[in-house]
Design an enzyme around this catalytic site. Structure first.
Site, PDB file in Angstrom:
ATOM      1  N   SER A   1      -8.510   0.280  12.446  1.00 27.07           N
ATOM      2  CA  SER A   1      -9.466   1.664  12.118  1.00 27.07           C
ATOM      3  C   SER A   1     -10.281   1.618  13.457  1.00 27.07           C
ATOM      4  O   SER A   1     -10.738   0.831  14.027  1.00 27.07           O
ATOM      5  CB  SER A   1     -10.469   1.593  10.920  1.00 27.07           C
TER       6      SER A   1
ATOM      7  N   TYR B   1     -16.483  -2.192   5.814  1.00 18.54           N
ATOM      8  CA  TYR B   1     -15.171  -2.038   5.817  1.00 18.54           C
ATOM      9  C   TYR B   1     -14.534  -2.252   7.305  1.00 18.54           C
ATOM     10  O   TYR B   1     -13.644  -2.574   7.569  1.00 18.54           O
ATOM     11  CB  TYR B   1     -15.038  -0.467   5.620  1.00 18.54           C
TER      12      TYR B   1
ATOM     13  N   ASP C   1      -3.973 -13.189  -2.708  1.00 17.71           N
ATOM     14  CA  ASP C   1      -3.120 -14.466  -3.471  1.00 17.71           C
ATOM     15  C   ASP C   1      -2.050 -14.770  -2.398  1.00 17.71           C
ATOM     16  O   ASP C   1      -0.944 -14.442  -2.689  1.00 17.71           O
ATOM     17  CB  ASP C   1      -2.987 -14.044  -4.902  1.00 17.71           C
TER      18      ASP C   1
ATOM     19  N   GLU D   1     -13.012   2.952  13.160  1.00 12.39           N
ATOM     20  CA  GLU D   1     -14.482   2.317  12.620  1.00 12.39           C
ATOM     21  C   GLU D   1     -14.849   1.272  13.398  1.00 12.39           C
ATOM     22  O   GLU D   1     -16.098   0.951  13.426  1.00 12.39           O
ATOM     23  CB  GLU D   1     -14.274   2.482  11.096  1.00 12.39           C
TER      24      GLU D   1
ATOM     25  N   GLY E   1       0.743  -1.202  -0.101  1.00 12.52           N
ATOM     26  CA  GLY E   1      -0.050  -0.169  -0.010  1.00 12.52           C
ATOM     27  C   GLY E   1       0.784   1.331  -0.110  1.00 12.52           C
ATOM     28  O   GLY E   1       0.483   2.297   0.369  1.00 12.52           O
TER      29      GLY E   1
ATOM     30  N   HIS F   1      -6.976  10.271   9.598  1.00 15.43           N
ATOM     31  CA  HIS F   1      -5.694  11.075   9.444  1.00 15.43           C
ATOM     32  C   HIS F   1      -5.737  11.488   7.996  1.00 15.43           C
ATOM     33  O   HIS F   1      -5.900  10.856   7.175  1.00 15.43           O
ATOM     34  CB  HIS F   1      -4.525  10.334   9.772  1.00 15.43           C
TER      35      HIS F   1
END
Length: 319
Positions: free
Chosen positions: A127, A151, A63, A129, A10, A181
């Site tokens: 997160s 998510y 994968d 969340e 990422g 952030h």
């Protein structure tokens, strides 16, 4: 001695780019994993001036064969898993992608580390969340998780997989439970970036209105360059653990908009349009976080007040 090798999955995203910048400054060798190294968006790396200082390779975290091949090729000392779907709103449209890219990707990396038997430190981006609409504030690392989006469900699965591999197999595996952030490196689909970009277009006469959904959501917002320092500290600690990375202060999206409009010299009442279609099927309404653990154990604290953060976003300051 050879420098530590850090693999960042990422790396082309906001947090990955800032983390790469920090680790390169520390003398690490940085390798970035991205789904297609030949055609990925390197713009954030270029904006930070580090595009030529690291290596990119193709990595498909969902994968398992791709993960094993990557780890054997790179032989990292540290793995940072910051990839996967990043949009709460989009996760309602693509729930399978949320689970696959976040939860399965995390599990594949943990299992690959276990099977290879290498001394590799692992970090995954959690997160806030995950906590959902709690009735008890402030929230800590021990608070119950009640996710209200695909998510957040995926992030919960990744969190508990990391805990399990740490406890069952002794892996150095940590989660940073990140609050919101922000930085100018955010894509426009994030509401904070959407607001700033829209105000710019209105100032330039390219648009007349700004359309938003629920302005009364309350979040703990912080400055992304600050938060990668916390990630670095978590991975440099003597023992693996899970930490909330947050400012400890909660503000509404309406407050964010008001500050940004003041900086732009615009009257929010004249430009704002509300679209119920932008409301999510279920919403985390408010969150209050207590970052005492990381402050006390690792000495990290969010340094930038909310209004100053909005000002940096408005003025496109990268650091």
């Amino acid at each position: 001695m050879s420098p530590p090798v850090a693999l960042i999955s990422g790396i082309t995203g906001q947090t990955g780019a800032y983390l790469a910048h920090r680790l390169l400054q520390k003398g690490h060798k940085v390798v970035g994993g991205t789904r297609d190294a030949g055609s990925c968006d390197r713009s954030r790396l270029r904006r930070l001036g580090i595009d030529g200082d690291l290596e990119l390779l193709s990595l498909a975290p969902a994968d398992f064969r791709s993960v094993i091949q990557c780890l054997r090729q790179v032989r990292p000392d540290q793995i940072y898993y910051l990839a996967g779907q990043t949009s709460v709103g989009l996760s309602f449209e693509q729930p399978f992608e949320s689970i696959e890219s976040i939860a399965v990707g995390t599990l594949n990396l943990l299992e690959a580390i276990r099977l290879l038997g290498e001394d590799i430190r692992f970090f995954t981006a959690g997160s806030s969340e995950c906590f959902g609409n709690s009735l008890v504030f402030p929230l800590t690392e021990e608070s119950p998780m009640r996710p209200v989006s695909p998510y957040a469900v995926a992030k919960c699965a990744a969190f508990w997989s990391t805990v399990n591999y740490r406890q069952a197999y002794g892996l150095f595996a940590s989660t940073g439970i990140l609050s919101n952030h922000e930085s100018p490196l955010r894509p426009d689909r994030f509401v904070t970036r959407k607001i700033i970009s829209s105000l710019r277009r209105i100032q330039a006469g390219e648009a007349e209105t700004l359309t938003l959904g629920n302005l009364d959501v309350r979040r703990d917002w912080g400055w992304a360059p600050d938060y990668v320092k916390a990630i670095d500290l978590i991975m440099s600690a003597n023992t693996a653990d899970d930490y909330l990375i947050a400012s400890g202060h909660t503000h509404s999206l309406r407050e964010f908009l008001s500050i940004a409009c003041r900086l732009a010299g615009l009257d929010e009442t004249r430009i704002l349009c509300s679209d119920p279609g932008l409301y999510r099927p279920s919403e985390l309404n408010t969150i209050e976080l207590d970052p005492s653990k990381i402050e006390q154990q690792l000495g990290w604290r969010s340094t930038l007040p909310f209004e100053a953060m909005v000002e940096r976003l408005y003025h496109e300051e990268l650091f």
